[in-house]
Design a protein around this motif. Structure first.
Motif, mmCIF file in Angstrom:
data_model
loop_
_atom_site.group_PDB
_atom_site.id
_atom_site.type_symbol
_atom_site.label_atom_id
_atom_site.label_comp_id
_atom_site.label_asym_id
_atom_site.label_seq_id
_atom_site.Cartn_x
_atom_site.Cartn_y
_atom_site.Cartn_z
ATOM 1 N N UNK A 115 0.930 -1.293 -0.054
ATOM 2 C CA UNK A 115 -0.027 -0.093 -0.020
ATOM 3 C C UNK A 115 0.979 1.381 -0.168
ATOM 4 N N UNK A 116 0.211 2.298 -0.486
ATOM 5 C CA UNK A 116 1.147 3.741 -0.534
ATOM 6 C C UNK A 116 0.579 4.802 -1.398
ATOM 7 N N UNK A 117 0.912 5.998 -1.193
ATOM 8 C CA UNK A 117 0.446 6.940 -1.948
ATOM 9 C C UNK A 117 1.154 6.947 -3.455
ATOM 10 N N UNK A 118 0.106 7.110 -4.406
ATOM 11 C CA UNK A 118 0.668 6.946 -5.739
ATOM 12 C C UNK A 118 0.334 8.454 -6.408
ATOM 13 N N UNK A 119 1.459 9.070 -7.172
ATOM 14 C CA UNK A 119 1.263 10.200 -7.911
ATOM 15 C C UNK A 119 1.464 9.745 -9.047
ATOM 16 N N UNK A 120 0.391 9.373 -10.074
ATOM 17 C CA UNK A 120 0.585 8.972 -11.298
ATOM 18 C C UNK A 120 0.740 10.242 -12.440
ATOM 19 N N UNK A 121 1.829 10.531 -13.007
ATOM 20 C CA UNK A 121 2.269 11.546 -13.645
ATOM 21 C C UNK A 121 1.620 11.465 -15.064
ATOM 22 N N UNK A 122 1.609 10.257 -15.615
ATOM 23 C CA UNK A 122 0.830 9.779 -16.910
ATOM 24 C C UNK A 122 -0.545 10.147 -16.887
ATOM 25 N N UNK A 123 -1.192 9.654 -15.843
ATOM 26 C CA UNK A 123 -2.656 9.822 -15.939
ATOM 27 C C UNK A 123 -3.052 11.005 -15.322
ATOM 28 N N UNK A 124 -2.259 11.906 -14.565
ATOM 29 C CA UNK A 124 -2.397 12.869 -13.502
ATOM 30 C C UNK A 124 -3.335 12.687 -12.506
ATOM 31 N N UNK A 125 -3.269 11.469 -11.943
ATOM 32 C CA UNK A 125 -4.099 11.097 -10.808
ATOM 33 C C UNK A 125 -3.243 10.791 -9.563
ATOM 34 N N UNK A 126 -3.940 11.496 -8.502
ATOM 35 C CA UNK A 126 -3.224 10.745 -7.192
ATOM 36 C C UNK A 126 -4.167 10.148 -6.496
ATOM 37 N N UNK A 127 -3.696 8.970 -5.654
ATOM 38 C CA UNK A 127 -4.588 8.044 -5.004
ATOM 39 C C UNK A 127 -3.909 7.250 -4.165
ATOM 40 N N UNK A 128 -4.502 6.444 -3.231
ATOM 41 C CA UNK A 128 -3.746 5.679 -2.242
ATOM 42 C C UNK A 128 -4.111 4.089 -2.750
ATOM 43 N N UNK A 129 -3.003 3.461 -3.012
ATOM 44 C CA UNK A 129 -2.884 2.058 -3.773
ATOM 45 C C UNK A 129 -3.199 1.181 -2.436
ATOM 46 N N UNK A 130 -4.045 0.148 -2.368
ATOM 47 C CA UNK A 130 -4.142 -0.709 -1.448
ATOM 48 C C UNK A 130 -3.639 -1.998 -2.128
#
Length: 228
Positions: free
Chosen positions: A137-152
Motif C-alpha cells: 500500500x502507498x500513496x501514488x502520484x501518477x504523472x501519466x494519468x495525472x491522478x493521485x490516489x492511495x493504492x491498497x
C-alpha cells in the motif's frame, strides 16, 4: 521491506496519537497489563495516568532491560503473548499496541487476553490498519494519468514481510485480514464496543510531502472490547 526511518515515524505516532488514545481508554481501570511492552513506553504512560498497578510483559530481554532502567512504577516480566503468567480474571484492562502484527499466531494470544481479563474488563488494541496498510500500500502520484490516489495492496491473503525498525534491526510484519482478528476475538469471549480510525497525526504528516497528501488515510486502527 520498509526502510529504517520507520522507527522514527512510529515514535512520532506514539507520542502524538497512540499514547493519548490508550490513556483515555484505560482511565479509571486499576490493574492494567501491557502485552508486548517493549521498552515500556505505553506502560509508563498508563502508570503516570494513575493506574493502581501496571504490568509490562515482553519476550525480548534487551527491551526489558531498557524498560526496567526507565521503570516509571511498572512491574516488568519476560513472557510471550501466547502464555501470559497472570492469574485468570485478575486484570481490569489489557493493552496491546502494534504487537499482533509481529506475532506468528494471533489466536492463542487473544485467548490469553480474554482469560486474564475480569468480566467487564477492557481490551484496548492498536493495530496497523489491516485494510489500508496492507503490504504494497502507498500513496501514488501518477504523472501519466495525472491522478493521485492511495493504492491498497493484496488484502485477503496472509503475508509476512520484514520491517526495518532501524539499521540492521529487522522484525517480521504479518498481515492478516481484519475479519480474522475480529472473529477470533469474538470466539475468545471479547465483545467489540468501539472502533476508531484516527487520521495520521500532524507530526507524522510533516515528515514528507507525500504524507500530507494521504492525510485522509488512517494508518492506525483501534479496537476496544469488553470481556463477557
Amino acid at each position: 521491506m520498509v526502510a529504517g526511518p520507520v522507527h522514527r515515524r512510529r515514535r512520532c505516532e506514539y507520542e502524538e496519537q497512540i499514547l493519548p488514545i490508550v490513556e483515555g481508554y484505560v482511565e479509571g481501570f486499576g490493574r492494567v497489563l501491557d502485552v508486548g511492552t517493549g521498552e515500556g513506553q505505553v506502560a509508563r504512560r498508563v502508570a503516570a495516568a494513575g493506574a493502581r498497578s501496571v504490568i509490562g510483559l515482553d519476550p525480548t530481554i534487551a527491551q526489558l532491560r531498557v524498560a526496567v532502567a526507565r521503570s516509571g512504577g511498572v512491574t516488568y516480566g519476560r513472557a510471550a503473548a501466547e502464555r501470559l503468567p497472570v492469574a485468570t480474571g485478575s486484570i481490569d484492562a489489557v493493552v496491546a499496541c502494534l504487537v499482533f502484527e509481529h506475532l506468528p499466531d494471533h489466536e492463542a494470544p487473544l485467548r490469553e487476553v480474554a482469560r486474564v481479563l475480569r468480566p467487564g474488563g477492557r481490551f484496548v488494541w492498536c493495530l496497523n490498519h489491516p485494510l489500508l496498510q496492507t503490504p504494497g500500500s502507498g500513496w501514488i502520484d501518477d504523472q501519466i494519468l495525472e491522478e493521485q490516489y492511495w493504492r491498497v495492496g493484496p488484502y485477503l491473503h496472509d503475508d509476512v514481510s520484514l520491517e526495518e525498525l532501524e539499521p540492521g534491526v529487522l522484525l517480521p510484519f504479518v498481515h492478516r485480514p481484519l475479519g480474522r482478528y475480529v472473529n477470533t476475538m469474538i470466539e475468545s469471549g471479547l465483545v467489540l464496543t468501539r472502533m476508531d480510525e484516527p487520521a495520521p497525526p500532524p507530526g507524522f504528516l510533516a515528515r514528507a510531502p507525500e504524507y500530507e497528501a494521504a492525510a485522509s488515510i488512517p494508518r492506525l486502527l483501534v479496537l476496544v472490547a469488553e470481556r463477557q
